[in-house]
Write a protein that holds these residues in place. Structure first.
Motif, short mmCIF file in Angstrom:
data_model
loop_
_atom_site.label_atom_id
_atom_site.label_comp_id
_atom_site.label_asym_id
_atom_site.label_seq_id
_atom_site.Cartn_x
_atom_site.Cartn_y
_atom_site.Cartn_z
N LYS A 119 0.93 -1.29 -0.01
CA LYS A 119 -0.01 0.16 0.14
C LYS A 119 0.93 1.23 0.21
N SER A 120 0.46 2.18 -0.84
CA SER A 120 1.17 3.46 -0.86
C SER A 120 2.54 3.18 -1.86
N CYS A 121 2.84 2.17 -2.38
CA CYS A 121 3.94 2.18 -3.07
C CYS A 121 3.83 2.53 -4.54
N ASN A 122 4.68 3.18 -5.21
CA ASN A 122 4.42 3.35 -6.68
C ASN A 122 5.02 2.33 -7.58
N SER A 123 5.91 1.48 -7.24
CA SER A 123 6.65 0.49 -7.78
C SER A 123 6.70 -0.69 -6.80
N MET A 124 6.59 -1.98 -7.17
CA MET A 124 6.65 -2.96 -6.38
C MET A 124 6.79 -4.39 -7.26
N ALA A 125 7.26 -5.38 -6.79
CA ALA A 125 7.52 -6.68 -7.47
C ALA A 125 7.06 -7.72 -6.73
N PHE A 126 6.03 -8.81 -7.03
CA PHE A 126 5.36 -9.60 -6.34
C PHE A 126 5.69 -10.92 -6.56
N PHE A 127 6.02 -11.91 -5.68
CA PHE A 127 6.50 -13.22 -6.18
C PHE A 127 5.28 -14.17 -5.67
N VAL A 128 5.02 -14.76 -6.63
CA VAL A 128 3.78 -15.94 -6.09
C VAL A 128 4.74 -17.34 -6.23
N ILE A 129 4.87 -18.03 -4.88
CA ILE A 129 5.92 -19.09 -4.98
C ILE A 129 4.82 -20.11 -4.48
N GLY A 130 4.69 -21.24 -5.45
CA GLY A 130 3.74 -22.41 -5.28
C GLY A 130 4.25 -23.72 -5.99
#
Length: 288
Positions: A119-130
């Motif tokens: 929340k409130s970030c302008n840039s982000m990386a998101f990992f889905v580890i499954g």
């Protein structure tokens, strides 16, 4: 803005009403076996929501490579009948409402951006580890889909002559461990065995952690996001962040003559609601 929110999965489809800035009346139905059943189930669910609320549209999270320009879900998934035709057009005819669809990993990232760890970030990386490793990239609070819809496909990254999905997935880690020991452990079992001084478990866990830490380090130094958020079943492990941060520090210290950035890691907060919340955020971005 009130919406019907839908998260399509291979086993179940989650449905909720987005009203008063929160998800309400959350429930799930079994994923239909055919396209016609799929249309019937979703239309019935949306009509029920319409009968109880004045809604502005339908926000959907889906597996597959979603082309936002054409309204077609490319690629493949556990639900083959949703792919390779103009599904957005077909659903809009049936619902008589605007429809948006976004990939499930991208939706989860948008959910975390809206109300979770990003929340409130302008840039982000998101990992889905499954079962494998997937993810999403966010630039200026929007999904970066890439020129070929491969934005965030971290699992294809090559690490030490192997693909990240084959090295950093807890499922792959367990398979390697079982092949060496003849056991039938899952990822959680291997983590616990490593904590209990099982040398083979420790080796396989180290392989997983090093591969994931290397990928995170590379993403931080090529994309430089404000935050990197981790999702998937393994994110429930309370030791994950500590172990990953320790491994990342080893990588950073192996480069004494270079100034490196310490990634800001976080665990996803929204858990099973992330896809629904992100589908809503995607609709809101596309229908302001």
């Amino acid at each position: 803005m009130n919406l019907a929110a839908i998260d399509i999965g291979g086993t179940t489809i989650k449905i909720a009403t987005w009203k008063d800035n929160k998800l309400q009346n959350k429930h799930a139905v079994d994923t239909p076996k055919t396209l016609e059943e799929f249309y019937t189930v979703l239309t019935d669910e949306v009509n029920k929501i319409k009968s109880e609320n004045k809604i502005d549209g339908v926000a959907i999270s889906s597996p597959g490579a979603v082309n936002k320009e054409t309204g077609i879900i490319g690629g493949s998934s556990a639900i083959p009948y949703i792919h390779n035709f103009k599904i957005v057009d077909e659903l809009e005819k049936r619902f008589e409402l605007p429809v948006t669809i976004e990939n499930d990993a991208n939706s989860a990232a948008l959910g975390e951006l809206a109300d979770g760890s990003g929340k409130s970030c302008n840039s982000m990386a998101f990992f889905v580890i499954g079962t494998g490793v997937g993810g999403a990239l966010i630039i200026n609070q929007k999904i970066w889909h890439g020129a070929h819809l491969y934005g965030g496909e971290f699992g294809y990254m090559m690490i030490n002559d192997g693909q990240l999905s084959a090295l950093a997935s807890p499922v792959a880690m367990a398979k390697r461990y079982n092949a060496r020991t003849g056991k039938h452990a899952n990822g959680k079992d291997v983590f616990e065995a490593a904590d209990n001084n099982d040398p083979i478990a420790a080796q396989e866990r180290d392989t997983m952690l090093h591969a994931l830490a290397t990928a995170i380090f590379n993403i931080q130094h090529s994309f430089d996001p404000e935050k990197i958020v981790l999702g998937g079943g393994i994110s429930n492990n309370p030791k994950l962040l500590t172990l990953l941060n320790e491994e990342i520090e080893k990588i950073r210290k192996s480069m004494p003559n270079l100034v490196t950035i310490k990634p800001d890691l976080a665990i996803c907060k929204l858990k099973s609601d992330a896809n629904l919340r992100g589908a809503v955020a995607d609709f809101e971005q596309n229908h302001k």
